[in-house]
Design a protein around this motif. Structure first.
Motif, PDB file in Angstrom:
ATOM      1  N   ASP A  95      35.582  22.153  77.199  1.00 39.70           N
ATOM      2  CA  ASP A  95      36.260  21.183  78.060  1.00 39.70           C
ATOM      3  C   ASP A  95      36.818  19.986  77.287  1.00 39.70           C
ATOM      4  N   ARG A  96      36.414  19.815  76.047  1.00 46.69           N
ATOM      5  CA  ARG A  96      36.758  18.617  75.287  1.00 46.69           C
ATOM      6  C   ARG A  96      38.114  18.777  74.603  1.00 46.69           C
ATOM      7  N   VAL A 100      40.708  20.638  79.427  1.00 41.52           N
ATOM      8  CA  VAL A 100      41.765  21.231  78.614  1.00 41.52           C
ATOM      9  C   VAL A 100      42.477  22.317  79.417  1.00 41.52           C
ATOM     10  N   ILE A 101      43.800  22.329  79.306  1.00 44.29           N
ATOM     11  CA  ILE A 101      44.584  23.403  79.910  1.00 44.29           C
ATOM     12  C   ILE A 101      44.779  24.491  78.853  1.00 44.29           C
ATOM     13  N   VAL A 102      44.261  25.665  79.122  1.00 44.17           N
ATOM     14  CA  VAL A 102      44.376  26.770  78.173  1.00 44.17           C
ATOM     15  C   VAL A 102      45.743  27.428  78.357  1.00 44.17           C
ATOM     16  N   ARG A 103      46.564  27.333  77.334  1.00 42.61           N
ATOM     17  CA  ARG A 103      47.914  27.891  77.415  1.00 42.61           C
ATOM     18  C   ARG A 103      47.946  29.296  76.813  1.00 42.61           C
ATOM     19  N   LYS A 104      48.596  30.193  77.485  1.00 45.13           N
ATOM     20  CA  LYS A 104      48.732  31.554  76.990  1.00 45.13           C
ATOM     21  C   LYS A 104      49.752  31.587  75.859  1.00 45.13           C
ATOM     22  N   PRO A 105      49.603  32.528  74.931  1.00 44.42           N
ATOM     23  CA  PRO A 105      50.633  32.702  73.896  1.00 44.42           C
ATOM     24  C   PRO A 105      51.987  32.954  74.545  1.00 44.42           C
TER      25      PRO A 105
END
Length: 276
Positions: A221-222, A264-269
């Motif tokens: 989350d950081r 954190v926003i997890v961005r896809k490739p």
């Protein structure tokens, strides 16, 4: 490295963890440091290390949950060193781990609140009484991001840290007239022994699993991916202790790698993103 030359500072809970990091940083910057703790051997060992490195340090056994001992701590510090310029109310304990609120008997409530909250309130009051008559000073209270963000578990600990934050702001308003600045640092995901100290022997294995799981979640989350350290908190404390923050009071400064800013926003490739 003389930002605190000629200054006298008290650090409660200063023999280990974040308190130790602050004591080491302040001593390196030239402050005369008084380490107050109930861990006598650790405290005396730290004093020996600091003095052997050329610093000025003293240890005093102090249970911050006892108002008389806090008052004596301030009085003996002023008597020994001729003043008090910085008070770091860092001492704290965790409430025990339970399986959930329904299983919480709250039997540790009085002890946690006495150490975490009463210790901060008494330390702020007694230090400020001296500072108000001697040109002002800086009080730094250690909260936690657990007092900012809600979450399950250790509810008494979270409540005590939230109370510290509100008290800090109230004290900052009241004491500003005397040039006494009162600020709060809210660390997050800094490895310290505080949780381990609250566990019983039979809880130790469960605690280790719990800590590993929680720390993994906090890393995910950081926003900043490097681990935080006691030195990071000490740098924040140094800023609040010096004249660099002379126009700063009543703030809550998270030292948490951006955790309270948001997840954190997890961005896809790019190859996996849908076409616009």
């Amino acid at each position: 490295m003389t930002e605190l030359a000629g200054k006298v500072a008290i650090i409660t809970g200063g023999s280990s963890g974040i308190g130790r990091g602050i004591a080491e940083r302040f001593a390196a910057e030239g402050a005369a440091v008084v380490i107050a703790d109930v861990r006598d051997e650790d405290g005396e060992d730290l004093v020996a290390e600091l003095t052997s490195a050329g610093g000025t340090a003293h240890f005093r056994h102090t249970d911050v949950g006892d108002q008389a001992q806090v008052r004596e701590l301030v009085e003996t510090t002023v008597s020994a060193f001729g003043g008090l310029h910085v008070m770091v109310n860092n001492a704290g304990i965790s409430s025990p781990l339970r399986k959930g609120l329904f299983h919480e008997d709250l039997e540790e409530f009085d002890r946690v609140m006495r150490v975490n909250l009463l210790g901060v309130m008494a330390g702020t009051r007694d230090a400020a009484r001296h500072m108000a008559e001697h040109g002002g000073g800086s009080v730094i209270n250690l909260g936690s991001i657990g007092g900012i963000q809600a979450g399950g578990g250790v509810s008494t600990y979270r409540a005590s840290k939230a109370a510290i934050i509100h008290f800090t702001k109230c004290a900052a308003i009241e004491l500003a007239h005397y040039e006494v600045r009162v600020n709060c640092i809210a660390p997050g995901n800094i490895p310290t022994p505080i949780l381990a100290s609250s566990a019983t022997a039979e809880d130790r294995e469960r605690l280790e699993r719990f800590e590993a799981r929680i720390r993994a979640q906090m890393r995910d989350d950081r926003p900043l991916k490097r681990e935080g350290t006691a030195d990071d908190v000490a740098e924040a404390a140094l800023y609040l202790a010096t004249d660099r923050s002379r126009y700063v009071t009543g703030i809550v400064l998270p030292v948490d790698g951006g955790t309270v800013a948001g997840k954190v926003i997890v961005r896809k490739p790019a190859a996996e993103r849908p076409s616009p």
